[in-house]
Scaffold this active site. Structure first.
Site, PDB file in Angstrom:
ATOM      1  N   TYR A 293       4.946  14.031  -4.206  1.00 11.39           N
ATOM      2  CA  TYR A 293       4.582  12.607  -4.219  1.00 11.39           C
ATOM      3  C   TYR A 293       3.061  12.426  -4.076  1.00 11.39           C
ATOM      4  CZ  TYR A 293       3.970   7.812  -2.595  1.00 11.39           C
ATOM      5  OH  TYR A 293       3.512   6.520  -2.460  1.00 11.39           O
TER       6      TYR A 293
ATOM      7  N   TYR B 206       4.142  -5.413  -5.861  1.00  9.37           N
ATOM      8  CA  TYR B 206       4.603  -5.480  -4.454  1.00  9.37           C
ATOM      9  C   TYR B 206       4.980  -6.915  -4.086  1.00  9.37           C
ATOM     10  CZ  TYR B 206       1.609  -1.386  -4.793  1.00  9.37           C
ATOM     11  OH  TYR B 206       0.989  -0.256  -5.210  1.00  9.37           O
TER      12      TYR B 206
ATOM     13  N   LYS C 252       4.387   5.679  -9.919  1.00 13.27           N
ATOM     14  CA  LYS C 252       5.799   5.371  -9.628  1.00 13.27           C
ATOM     15  C   LYS C 252       6.564   5.046 -10.913  1.00 13.27           C
ATOM     16  CE  LYS C 252       4.753   3.954  -4.932  1.00 13.27           C
ATOM     17  NZ  LYS C 252       4.138   2.955  -4.082  1.00 13.27           N
TER      18      LYS C 252
ATOM     19  N   SER D  87      -0.062   4.206  -7.038  1.00 10.91           N
ATOM     20  CA  SER D  87       1.298   3.698  -7.253  1.00 10.91           C
ATOM     21  C   SER D  87       1.687   3.512  -8.718  1.00 10.91           C
ATOM     22  CB  SER D  87       1.489   2.385  -6.513  1.00 10.91           C
ATOM     23  OG  SER D  87       1.707   2.658  -5.154  1.00 10.91           O
TER      24      SER D  87
ATOM     25  N   VAL E 127      -3.345   1.539  -5.502  1.00 11.70           N
ATOM     26  CA  VAL E 127      -4.475   1.274  -4.594  1.00 11.70           C
ATOM     27  C   VAL E 127      -5.771   1.971  -5.019  1.00 11.70           C
ATOM     28  CG1 VAL E 127      -3.165   0.653  -2.515  1.00 11.70           C
ATOM     29  CG2 VAL E 127      -3.728   3.051  -2.944  1.00 11.70           C
TER      30      VAL E 127
HETATM   31  N1  GLN Z   1      -0.626   6.993  -2.561  1.00  8.41           N
HETATM   32  C1  GLN Z   1      -0.513   5.668  -2.033  1.00  8.41           C
HETATM   33  C2  GLN Z   1       0.354   5.671  -0.791  1.00  8.41           C
HETATM   34  O1  GLN Z   1       1.322   6.358  -0.785  1.00  8.41           O
HETATM   35  C3  GLN Z   1       0.074   4.783  -3.075  1.00  8.41           C
HETATM   36  C4  GLN Z   1       0.164   3.360  -2.602  1.00  8.41           C
HETATM   37  C5  GLN Z   1      -0.265   2.370  -3.610  1.00  8.41           C
HETATM   38  O2  GLN Z   1      -0.909   2.636  -4.607  1.00  8.41           O
HETATM   39  N2  GLN Z   1       0.057   1.137  -3.309  1.00  8.41           N
HETATM   40  O3  GLN Z   1       0.090   5.007   0.180  1.00  8.41           O
END
Ligand code: GLN
Length: 305
Positions: free
Chosen positions: A189, A241, A64, A61, A259
Site C-alpha cells: 500500500y 472523500y 486507489k 490516493s 494528498v
Molecule cells: N498515502 C496517503 C495515506 O495513506 C494517501 C492518502 C491520500 O492521498 N488522501 O495517508
C-alpha cells in the site's frame, strides 16, 4: 484547448497561496506550494498541457483507483465488494471511528484508506515484490509511460510515519477482514501510494476510463466497460472523500484526489483530465486543482448531471 488551459492556469495561480502542502508524510512537505499544472487527453488521443503539467508528484490516493481495478480484475466484483463496501462516508479519508463504530464488518468504500488497504490485499502476487510489480506494470500500461516507478524517498517517509494506516490495517485484521501478513500488505500500500506520475499520466488514466476501458492512443482494451463504469461511479460518490457531494454538485465529474496534490478526472465519452497543485484544503484535496476543474467544467459543460 491549449489557450483555454493556459488561461485557466494563469487565472487560478492565485489560489495556490491558500491552503497547505501535506506534511504528515514528511517527504511531501518538500513540494512547491505554487506549482499548478493541467493536462487534457481527449478520446481521439490528442493531448493538451499547461503550467507544471510535466512535474512529478506521487499518486497517493489516486492509486486507489488502480488498486480497485486490479482487485476486481483478479477476484471479480462479487468478492471485492464482499470485503469493501460502495457507500460514501462523511468522515475523513483516514478515519478510524467510521471503521470501528459505524461499519466494523467492512470498510465503507475503496477510496478511503481502510478500503484501499483491503483492495490492495486482494491484488494477485505470491510476494510483495510480485504484487507491486503487477501494480507498476498495469500502471505503465494505462499511462503509456514505461518509466513509471516508486519514489523511494516518499515510500520510506510514508512507511516510517504511517502509524494511522497501521492502526486501520491491524483493526481490520482483528476483525478477520484482511488475509495475510499486515506489514506486507501495508508495504505494498505504501509503495502504490508512492508511485510517481505527472498530469499527463493521470489524464491518460482518466481518458482510458472515459473511453470505457480502451486506451485512446492505441485502441487496446484494458478493462471491460463494466469495470470502468463501476470505478467511475465510485469516484463520483467517494473520490473526493467527505467533499464528494460538494464536488459533484459544483463540478460533476468522476474524480479521485491524492494528498500529493493530484486529481485524476474522467469525463465519460469526452476526456481525461489530470491536475496538479500540492496546496491542499482541510479535506486533503488540491485547492488549485479543484479550481481548475471547476473552470474547465463550466467552460466546456463537462458535468455529467
Ligand atoms: N498515502 C496517503 C495515506 O495513506 C494517501 C492518502 C491520500 O492521498 N488522501 O495517508
Amino acid at each position: 484547448m491549449q489557450n483555454l488551459l493556459k488561461g485557466i492556469i494563469e487565472s487560478n495561480k492565485i489560489y495556490t497561496k491558500e491552503g497547505t502542502v501535506a506534511s504528515y508524510i514528511p517527504e511531501l512537505g518538500k513540494a512547491n506550494k505554487e506549482d499548478l499544472g493541467v493536462c487534457v487527453v481527449t478520446l481521439d488521443g490528442k493531448e493538451f498541457m499547461a503550467g507544471d503539467a510535466e512535474k512529478n508528484f506521487t499518486m497517493q490516493s489516486m492509486s486507489k483507483v488502480i488498486a480497485l481495478i486490479l482487485a476486481i480484475l483478479d477476484n471479480g466484483k462479487k468478492l471485492v465488494f464482499s470485503k469493501v463496501g460502495m457507500e460514501p462516508t462523511g468522515d475523513s479519508f483516514n478515519s478510524i471511528t467510521s471503521l470501528e463504530v459505524k461499519h466494523p464488518e467492512r470498510p465503507f468504500n475503496p477510496m478511503i484508506n481502510a478500503g484501499a488497504i483491503a483492495t490492495t490485499a486482494l491484488i494477485s502476487g505470491e510476494t510483495d515484490e510480485e504484487k507491486i510489480e503487477n501494480i507498476l506494470s498495469f500502471t505503465r500500461k494505462i499511462t503509456g509511460n514505461k518509466f513509471i516507478a516508486v519514489n523511494e524517498e516518499v515510500y520510506r517517509s510514508e512507511k516510517a510515519t504511517g502509524n494511522r494506516n497501521r492502526a486501520l490495517a491491524y483493526f481490520m485484521k482483528s476483525n478477520g477482514l484482511l488475509e495475510g501478513d499486515v506489514e506486507s500488505i501495508l508495504d505494498v500500500y505504501f509503495k502504490q501510494c508512492s508511485i510517481e506520475c505527472n498530469c499527463r499520466d493521470i489524464a491518460r488514466i482518466g481518458a482510458m476510463l472515459a473511453n470505457d476501458g480502451v486506451l485512446p492512443w492505441s485502441g487496446e482494451k484494458v478493462i471491460s466497460r463494466e469495470v470502468s463504469r463501476i470505478v467511475k461511479t465510485i469516484m463520483v460518490t467517494c473520490g473526493m472523500y467527505d467533499a464528494s457531494g460538494e464536488f459533484a454538485v459544483g463540478i460533476g465529474i468522476p474524480a479521485k484526489s491524492g494528498v500529493g496534490g493530484g486529481i485524476l478526472a474522467s469525463v465519460p465519452r469526452r476526456m481525461g483530465i489530470g491536475v496538479y497543485g500540492p496546496s491542499l484544503d482541510n479535506k486533503g484535496n488540491s485547492i488549485g486543482g479543484i479550481k481548475i476543474l471547476k473552470e474547465l467544467s463550466d467552460e466546456l459543460d463537462l458535468s455529467i448531471f
